[in-house]
Design an enzyme around this catalytic site. Sequence first.
Site, PDB file in Angstrom:
ATOM      1  N   TYR A 362       0.881  -1.125   0.175  1.00  0.00           N
ATOM      2  CA  TYR A 362      -0.017   0.154  -0.003  1.00  0.00           C
ATOM      3  C   TYR A 362       0.946   1.109  -0.019  1.00  0.00           C
ATOM      4  O   TYR A 362       1.825   1.370   0.750  1.00  0.00           O
ATOM      5  CB  TYR A 362      -0.971   0.018   1.195  1.00  0.00           C
ATOM      6  CG  TYR A 362      -1.764   1.131   1.266  1.00  0.00           C
ATOM      7  CD1 TYR A 362      -2.208   1.854   0.195  1.00  0.00           C
ATOM      8  CD2 TYR A 362      -2.364   1.612   2.436  1.00  0.00           C
ATOM      9  CE1 TYR A 362      -3.172   2.866   0.256  1.00  0.00           C
ATOM     10  CE2 TYR A 362      -3.199   2.464   2.572  1.00  0.00           C
ATOM     11  CZ  TYR A 362      -3.705   3.302   1.597  1.00  0.00           C
ATOM     12  OH  TYR A 362      -4.455   4.318   1.549  1.00  0.00           O
ATOM     13  N   CYS A 363       0.871   2.074  -0.939  1.00  0.00           N
ATOM     14  CA  CYS A 363       1.473   3.362  -1.029  1.00  0.00           C
ATOM     15  C   CYS A 363       2.777   3.211  -1.282  1.00  0.00           C
ATOM     16  O   CYS A 363       3.459   2.524  -1.999  1.00  0.00           O
ATOM     17  CB  CYS A 363       0.927   4.228   0.190  1.00  0.00           C
ATOM     18  SG  CYS A 363       1.517   5.930   0.093  1.00  0.00           S
ATOM     19  N   LEU A 364       3.794   3.796  -0.284  1.00  0.00           N
ATOM     20  CA  LEU A 364       5.013   3.710  -0.093  1.00  0.00           C
ATOM     21  C   LEU A 364       5.211   2.006   0.047  1.00  0.00           C
ATOM     22  O   LEU A 364       6.198   1.675  -0.485  1.00  0.00           O
ATOM     23  CB  LEU A 364       5.780   4.424   0.961  1.00  0.00           C
ATOM     24  CG  LEU A 364       5.476   6.052   0.797  1.00  0.00           C
ATOM     25  CD1 LEU A 364       6.375   6.643   1.893  1.00  0.00           C
ATOM     26  CD2 LEU A 364       6.018   6.478  -0.556  1.00  0.00           C
ATOM     27  N   LEU A 390      -1.742  -1.100  -4.070  1.00  0.00           N
ATOM     28  CA  LEU A 390      -2.639  -0.359  -3.848  1.00  0.00           C
ATOM     29  C   LEU A 390      -2.232   1.102  -3.762  1.00  0.00           C
ATOM     30  O   LEU A 390      -1.486   1.602  -2.856  1.00  0.00           O
ATOM     31  CB  LEU A 390      -3.323  -0.656  -2.334  1.00  0.00           C
ATOM     32  CG  LEU A 390      -3.504  -2.174  -1.947  1.00  0.00           C
ATOM     33  CD1 LEU A 390      -4.110  -2.194  -0.774  1.00  0.00           C
ATOM     34  CD2 LEU A 390      -4.866  -2.566  -3.026  1.00  0.00           C
TER      35      LEU A 390
END
Length: 635
Positions: A362-364, A390
Amino acid sequence: MGDGQSPCEEPAPAGASAPEDLHDTVAKLMQGFWPGFSYMAEKTGALDLSLMPDSYSATALAEVMDRASRAALGRMTLGLSPGALLGAWTDWASHLALSPGKQMQLVHKAQKKSARLFSYAADCAWRGNAGPCAIQPLPQDHRFEGADWQAWPFNLMSQSFLFTQQWWHNATTDVRGVTAQHERVMAFTVRQMLDVWSPSNFIATNPEVLRETVMTGGASLVRGWQNFVEDAERMAGGGKPAGAEAFRPGEAVAVTPGTVVWRNHLIELIQYAPSTDKVHADPVLIVPAWIMKYYILDLSPENSLVRYLVGEGHTVFMISWRNPGPEDRDLGMEEYRTLGVMAALAAIGRIVPERKVHAVGYCLGGTLLGIAAAAMARAGDDRLASLTFLASQFDFSEAGELTLFINESQVAFLEDVMWEQGFLDARQMAGAFQLLRSGDLIWSRMERDYLLGQRREMTDIMAWNADATRMPYRMHSEYLRRLFLDNDLAEGRYRVNGKPVSISDIRVPVFSVATTRDHVAPWQSVFKIHTLADTDVTFLLTTGGHNAGIVSEPGHRRRSFRMHRTAPTDRAADPDLWLAVAQEREGSWWPAWQAWLAERAGSLVEPPVIGLAGAENDGISGPPIAAPGTYVFME
């Protein structure tokens, strides 16, 4: 001259040392100027003037003074570089000064807007409030929508403000010769400055505030003052926003049953207890972003992605990142890869042996997972069965509004802030995000909480958003430079163990999720996974923002998504073409992804044991630690 010595300097005699009084004087001055001087002098040794020639001493001292002064300034500017702003202003002002045609155009626009405003005012005076607006606000601007804003004189105030805002947008854009980045910075900065003086921000010029004040006999202003004092006290004490205490992890959020089965200095690995008699044979590992606490994906029971996956028969593991302190200043991207993703995969391999892992980032966390997967593919490591990203980016050339704060001047300034304290403070990071959405996060909140005396009800996602973490100096510096500033990963220069890695080496199927209103990872930027990965890509675009679009449980109102699979042989790299092909579907995207995951997660088997069978849990002494673990509580 190649040794750094000035041609006019007298070489220092062998064994000579700097005068003791000079050393003491410099040390005392620096200690008074910068409290961290003694610590850094002891850590680096570079400030001991008796150990090096004068030229080197002066260079080291000058660098420390520069860094210390910028770090002190950064504490007042929330880490934003005045030099970067000055550079943008100089670029814009100099080119505008050399553009007489643009100046004439702006004068003409000012005259036209003044005439339209005068005509609108005269029309309102003649016909009352029946006249149509002379200018409409932007779609995302809801400040002047209420009926009270259509009454005289407030309609004239709002129209005047919108005309002024539009003129300044004209003035800061389309100036020939100004770099695109500086143009965006100037337009953004001027908009922030104008927003301060919006008539909605003041009691006397906001009709909704005046109406509420009269109706409550002034009680709304008293409540607003109380809200302001409470928020100020909480901020001064480092506390969380009012109402956040109702969403403590392990009590109201992050309550899915599980156990910490592995721990090292950087992560706790949580294995969630099964809730079905049979589970899919292949486990799922979730790698959240380390910028916030992990439980965005395990919020309240009704909107927990973890609980949903467990209920669908998946064995789920979750990384919970440590909140780093000054002692972690030298942790870099490589440590996050090895102590995070790779350590978790090794622990899962001992708990669920001989099974491949479906990894979710997710993200980073997705960016880090992509780097780890690319390095594994290069090394022939086949422990991954699929990858789900994501709201994760790999090409940062169009990385959304955050690029406003990413250039050499800003990164260098931020590095100096982190260099002094050893990490990027959560409040400094939050300041930039609040500026990006100042209309929603600053001004509308000020109007509601302090002028109207109302409190917006705290939600689980709002409480999580206030539970930010720090980021180590080295890691964040590497992340900003190697990914954002230089775009090394997309351009094939990112190195792991001294060798470049490429997303194109990944061969396992990829499921990528983006959101339509993401200001952190715009969906067109996330879409670039198609041009980087040489594998089967299923891309899903869902409604919502960076966080709310991902937390989109079944039954969530007003949610829809588009999904389309692209094979390596029919790569479609254009997002507009993809948007035309992918059909819109109503509802949450979770079931569609879960169906994709279930097809690849193996047959149903007996649930694995929690942790290592017949052995003490790795890295953990004493009794088992229940989820959400201990790292999530680190302030």
